[in-house]
Structure formats: structure tokens, C-alpha cells
Scaffold this motif. Structure first.
Motif, PDB file in Angstrom:
ATOM      1  N   ALA A 127      44.159  34.018  43.959  1.00 31.28           N
ATOM      2  CA  ALA A 127      43.847  35.405  43.595  1.00 31.28           C
ATOM      3  C   ALA A 127      42.823  35.449  42.469  1.00 31.28           C
ATOM      4  O   ALA A 127      41.910  36.277  42.494  1.00 31.28           O
ATOM      5  CB  ALA A 127      45.116  36.147  43.184  1.00 31.28           C
ATOM      6  N   MET A 128      42.954  34.567  41.486  1.00 27.93           N
ATOM      7  CA  MET A 128      41.981  34.532  40.387  1.00 27.93           C
ATOM      8  C   MET A 128      40.597  34.171  40.897  1.00 27.93           C
ATOM      9  O   MET A 128      39.601  34.743  40.468  1.00 27.93           O
ATOM     10  CB  MET A 128      42.419  33.554  39.294  1.00 27.93           C
ATOM     11  CG  MET A 128      43.497  34.105  38.402  1.00 27.93           C
ATOM     12  SD  MET A 128      43.806  33.131  36.917  1.00 27.93           S
ATOM     13  CE  MET A 128      44.203  31.536  37.545  1.00 27.93           C
ATOM     14  N   ALA A 129      40.524  33.222  41.822  1.00 25.65           N
ATOM     15  CA  ALA A 129      39.221  32.827  42.372  1.00 25.65           C
ATOM     16  C   ALA A 129      38.604  33.951  43.194  1.00 25.65           C
ATOM     17  O   ALA A 129      37.396  34.146  43.191  1.00 25.65           O
ATOM     18  CB  ALA A 129      39.380  31.577  43.236  1.00 25.65           C
ATOM     19  N   ARG A 130      39.447  34.710  43.865  1.00 31.46           N
ATOM     20  CA  ARG A 130      38.959  35.770  44.753  1.00 31.46           C
ATOM     21  C   ARG A 130      38.566  37.035  44.000  1.00 31.46           C
ATOM     22  O   ARG A 130      37.558  37.658  44.300  1.00 31.46           O
ATOM     23  CB  ARG A 130      40.034  36.088  45.779  1.00 31.46           C
ATOM     24  CG  ARG A 130      39.596  37.092  46.827  1.00 31.46           C
ATOM     25  CD  ARG A 130      40.656  37.300  47.868  1.00 31.46           C
ATOM     26  NE  ARG A 130      40.728  36.105  48.706  1.00 31.46           N
ATOM     27  CZ  ARG A 130      41.676  35.882  49.586  1.00 31.46           C
ATOM     28  NH1 ARG A 130      42.642  36.751  49.748  1.00 31.46           N
ATOM     29  NH2 ARG A 130      41.672  34.786  50.313  1.00 31.46           N
ATOM     30  N   MET A 131      39.358  37.445  42.993  1.00 31.01           N
ATOM     31  CA  MET A 131      39.108  38.743  42.352  1.00 31.01           C
ATOM     32  C   MET A 131      38.998  38.693  40.842  1.00 31.01           C
ATOM     33  O   MET A 131      38.859  39.733  40.216  1.00 31.01           O
ATOM     34  CB  MET A 131      40.181  39.748  42.771  1.00 31.01           C
ATOM     35  CG  MET A 131      41.578  39.402  42.335  1.00 31.01           C
ATOM     36  SD  MET A 131      42.818  40.575  42.897  1.00 31.01           S
ATOM     37  CE  MET A 131      42.981  40.174  44.606  1.00 31.01           C
ATOM     38  N   GLN A 164      40.278  36.878  36.901  1.00 33.93           N
ATOM     39  CA  GLN A 164      41.526  36.733  36.160  1.00 33.93           C
ATOM     40  C   GLN A 164      42.099  38.073  35.718  1.00 33.93           C
ATOM     41  O   GLN A 164      43.296  38.309  35.830  1.00 33.93           O
ATOM     42  CB  GLN A 164      41.313  35.830  34.942  1.00 33.93           C
ATOM     43  CG  GLN A 164      42.601  35.580  34.188  1.00 33.93           C
ATOM     44  CD  GLN A 164      42.431  34.545  33.102  1.00 33.93           C
ATOM     45  OE1 GLN A 164      41.363  34.001  32.909  1.00 33.93           O
ATOM     46  NE2 GLN A 164      43.489  34.276  32.383  1.00 33.93           N
ATOM     47  N   THR A 165      41.251  38.973  35.234  1.00 33.40           N
ATOM     48  CA  THR A 165      41.756  40.248  34.723  1.00 33.40           C
ATOM     49  C   THR A 165      42.380  41.078  35.827  1.00 33.40           C
ATOM     50  O   THR A 165      43.520  41.552  35.697  1.00 33.40           O
ATOM     51  CB  THR A 165      40.621  41.040  34.041  1.00 33.40           C
ATOM     52  OG1 THR A 165      40.094  40.250  32.971  1.00 33.40           O
ATOM     53  CG2 THR A 165      41.137  42.352  33.486  1.00 33.40           C
ATOM     54  N   ARG A 166      41.669  41.250  36.912  1.00 36.12           N
ATOM     55  CA  ARG A 166      42.178  42.076  38.011  1.00 36.12           C
ATOM     56  C   ARG A 166      43.432  41.475  38.636  1.00 36.12           C
ATOM     57  O   ARG A 166      44.405  42.180  38.895  1.00 36.12           O
ATOM     58  CB  ARG A 166      41.085  42.240  39.057  1.00 36.12           C
ATOM     59  CG  ARG A 166      41.405  43.254  40.100  1.00 36.12           C
ATOM     60  CD  ARG A 166      40.176  43.524  40.939  1.00 36.12           C
ATOM     61  NE  ARG A 166      40.501  44.405  42.039  1.00 36.12           N
ATOM     62  CZ  ARG A 166      39.726  44.622  43.061  1.00 36.12           C
ATOM     63  NH1 ARG A 166      38.555  44.029  43.129  1.00 36.12           N
ATOM     64  NH2 ARG A 166      40.087  45.426  44.022  1.00 36.12           N
ATOM     65  N   SER A 167      43.416  40.177  38.883  1.00 35.70           N
ATOM     66  CA  SER A 167      44.596  39.543  39.482  1.00 35.70           C
ATOM     67  C   SER A 167      45.772  39.580  38.512  1.00 35.70           C
ATOM     68  O   SER A 167      46.920  39.748  38.932  1.00 35.70           O
ATOM     69  CB  SER A 167      44.289  38.106  39.912  1.00 35.70           C
ATOM     70  OG  SER A 167      44.007  37.287  38.793  1.00 35.70           O
ATOM     71  N   GLY A 168      45.499  39.463  37.227  1.00 35.96           N
ATOM     72  CA  GLY A 168      46.567  39.545  36.234  1.00 35.96           C
ATOM     73  C   GLY A 168      47.186  40.926  36.169  1.00 35.96           C
ATOM     74  O   GLY A 168      48.408  41.070  36.037  1.00 35.96           O
ATOM     75  N   LEU A 169      46.351  41.969  36.262  1.00 35.40           N
ATOM     76  CA  LEU A 169      46.878  43.335  36.263  1.00 35.40           C
ATOM     77  C   LEU A 169      47.746  43.580  37.495  1.00 35.40           C
ATOM     78  O   LEU A 169      48.803  44.220  37.399  1.00 35.40           O
ATOM     79  CB  LEU A 169      45.734  44.336  36.206  1.00 35.40           C
ATOM     80  CG  LEU A 169      44.988  44.415  34.871  1.00 35.40           C
ATOM     81  CD1 LEU A 169      43.748  45.305  35.006  1.00 35.40           C
ATOM     82  CD2 LEU A 169      45.895  44.930  33.774  1.00 35.40           C
ATOM     83  N   ILE A 170      47.313  43.085  38.622  1.00 36.39           N
ATOM     84  CA  ILE A 170      48.102  43.246  39.852  1.00 36.39           C
ATOM     85  C   ILE A 170      49.423  42.493  39.724  1.00 36.39           C
ATOM     86  O   ILE A 170      50.486  43.021  40.078  1.00 36.39           O
ATOM     87  CB  ILE A 170      47.295  42.779  41.078  1.00 36.39           C
ATOM     88  CG1 ILE A 170      46.132  43.739  41.318  1.00 36.39           C
ATOM     89  CG2 ILE A 170      48.186  42.679  42.321  1.00 36.39           C
ATOM     90  CD1 ILE A 170      45.122  43.249  42.340  1.00 36.39           C
ATOM     91  N   GLU A 171      49.372  41.282  39.219  1.00 34.37           N
ATOM     92  CA  GLU A 171      50.596  40.503  39.033  1.00 34.37           C
ATOM     93  C   GLU A 171      51.547  41.206  38.069  1.00 34.37           C
ATOM     94  O   GLU A 171      52.749  41.303  38.331  1.00 34.37           O
ATOM     95  CB  GLU A 171      50.257  39.102  38.514  1.00 34.37           C
ATOM     96  CG  GLU A 171      51.470  38.227  38.331  1.00 34.37           C
ATOM     97  CD  GLU A 171      51.124  36.845  37.790  1.00 34.37           C
ATOM     98  OE1 GLU A 171      52.046  36.010  37.733  1.00 34.37           O
ATOM     99  OE2 GLU A 171      49.969  36.605  37.420  1.00 34.37           O
ATOM    100  N   ASP A 172      51.013  41.724  36.966  1.00 32.45           N
ATOM    101  CA  ASP A 172      51.856  42.440  36.001  1.00 32.45           C
ATOM    102  C   ASP A 172      52.488  43.672  36.628  1.00 32.45           C
ATOM    103  O   ASP A 172      53.664  43.963  36.397  1.00 32.45           O
ATOM    104  CB  ASP A 172      51.043  42.836  34.769  1.00 32.45           C
ATOM    105  CG  ASP A 172      50.674  41.645  33.906  1.00 32.45           C
ATOM    106  OD1 ASP A 172      51.212  40.544  34.131  1.00 32.45           O
ATOM    107  OD2 ASP A 172      49.813  41.824  33.013  1.00 32.45           O
TER     108      ASP A 172
END
Length: 56
Positions: free
Chosen positions: A21-25, A27-35
Motif C-alpha cells: 500500500a505504501m508503494a502504491r499510494m 506512506q501518508t495516504r496509506s497510513g491514514l487509511i490504516e488508521d
């Protein structure tokens, strides 16, 4: 203690998905989605516990 026993193995099991997910979108965006997913899961667990406690 149960939370730690659950969180640690899940962190290792989901690492590959988080890296993809980090590679695709990014770190910030994938982290927000994960949170957001973690908050939603936590709210669901609390709601289920409250419902069970109230006997609904």
C-alpha cells in the motif's frame, strides 16, 4: 495483555500488505487509511461489548 498478544502477530502478518500500500499510494495516504480502519474496528468492538453488556 490480550491486546498485545493479538497486536504483535497481526503487525507481522499485515506487514507485506502495508508495504504494498505504501508503494502504491504513499506512506501518508496509506497510513491514514490504516488508521481509519483501526479506529472503525475499535469502535465496532466497543459497540459490540456495550451491546452484550446491556443484554441486547
Amino acid at each position: 495483555m490480550t491486546a498485545v498478544a493479538t497486536a504483535v502477530p497481526l503487525a507481522y502478518l499485515t506487514l507485506a500488505g502495508r508495504e504494498r500500500a505504501m508503494a502504491r499510494m504513499g506512506q501518508t495516504r496509506s497510513g491514514l487509511i490504516e488508521d481509519a480502519l483501526v479506529v472503525a474496528a475499535g469502535a465496532l468492538i466497543v459497540a459490540m461489548a456495550v451491546r452484550q453488556k446491556n443484554g441486547s
